[in-house]
Design an enzyme around this catalytic site. Sequence first.
Site, PDB file in Angstrom:
ATOM      1  CB  CYS A   1      -8.241   0.652  -1.490  1.00  0.00           C
ATOM      2  SG  CYS A   1      -7.337   1.658  -2.685  1.00  0.00           S
TER       3      CYS A   1
ATOM      4  CB  CYS B   1     -10.607   1.173  -4.370  1.00  0.00           C
ATOM      5  SG  CYS B   1      -9.075   0.215  -4.534  1.00  0.00           S
TER       6      CYS B   1
END
Length: 419
Positions: A67, A70
């Site tokens: 991600c 993230c």
Amino acid sequence: MATRVLPPTLLPLLLLLLLLPLSARATAAAGEEFPRDGRVIDLDESNFEAALGAIDFLFVDFYAPWCGHCKRLAPELDEAAPVLAGLSEPIVVAKVNADKYRKLGSKYGVDGFPTLMLFIHGVPIEHTGSRKADQLVRNLKKFVAPDVSILESDTAIKNFVENAGTSFPMFLGFGVNESLIAEYGRKYKKRAWFAVAKDFSEDIMVAYDFDKVPALVAIHPKYREQSLFYGPFEGNFLEDFVRQSLLPLVVPINTETLKMLNDDERKVVLIILEDDSDENSTQLVQVLKSAANANRDLVFGYVGIKQWDEFVETFDVSKSSQLPKLLVWDRNEEYELVDGSERLEEGDHASQISQFLEGYRAGRTTKKKVSGPSFMGFLNSLVSMNSLYILIFVIALLVVMVYFAGQDDTPQPRRVHEE
């Protein structure tokens, strides 16, 4: 066929054997140590519950390695972690690879990455605010602060306001008994800061624009707004002021403020603009503030079709519509147009808004249904899919129960093992 029963003397031994593994796991979990030196710790399914039991305030990042959001969040957490660990009530920052440990993520309703949660004595609260390190620190500090802070000097007042930041409204009581607002400090802790100033100078009275005590000052730093309450500090008057002051006088309608409206029972006077950020719109919002201050039983909000056309279209407004448009929305599936005051013309906007409110209160309105998702529909589109997952789980559980209920009661060890 006779049924074989275990001798009574063997039952305690069997129970002991079953409980031994559980006891061993509990002992191991209780003995596990977690660093509290400001590092971001890694947790997984083997030690997560132990961490919840050992750490009073645990801030967890449920992430996925692939991600992009993230990856950008990781250095912010590294920066915030040592500051949070140094608070008087330390907050430990941890991360869980919820893509790998999906069972753990599913348990806490993780359906997107990253998902941030603060666990207070094991109870999770999802964090949806800013992910910048400084804002994370300011937002999370509120959860470990006292329900109502006691301020003993001008310096303490200034430090409290500065440390609180701009993300949440503040309620400062001057000459107010702490016990009068302690209940609301607990009730609205997730949404606002509360403090009582025991000692202050005339300079503070001038700075916060009050001339007598007791006084409760509500401040919205983000919107540069302030309002005063001189009482009465009894009955529903105080809570009504607190509840109504949790929102700014005029609310910009977006995904975040829409969630906040869910906790407010008032109807919304909504003005729809072409672009809510241009100069004309800014001036119009200032006029709306005066009307909002005199009509606290209503919420006043504004939204631009340029900013959120999907939301605006539910009120039968498109880019070809004549704007600004005024209506009263019940926050659900209905809204009302005031006859003769559907839109603002060029000229004295203050008078036109007054006429609109007068017509609404007199009942000269036409009710309509929203043409798209209701308020709850929009709200549900902004929150997680937890309810859907729970429904799927319940249906699957019922199917399994029905299946096994229909099986023959005759013991069939081999079949049961295979199933």
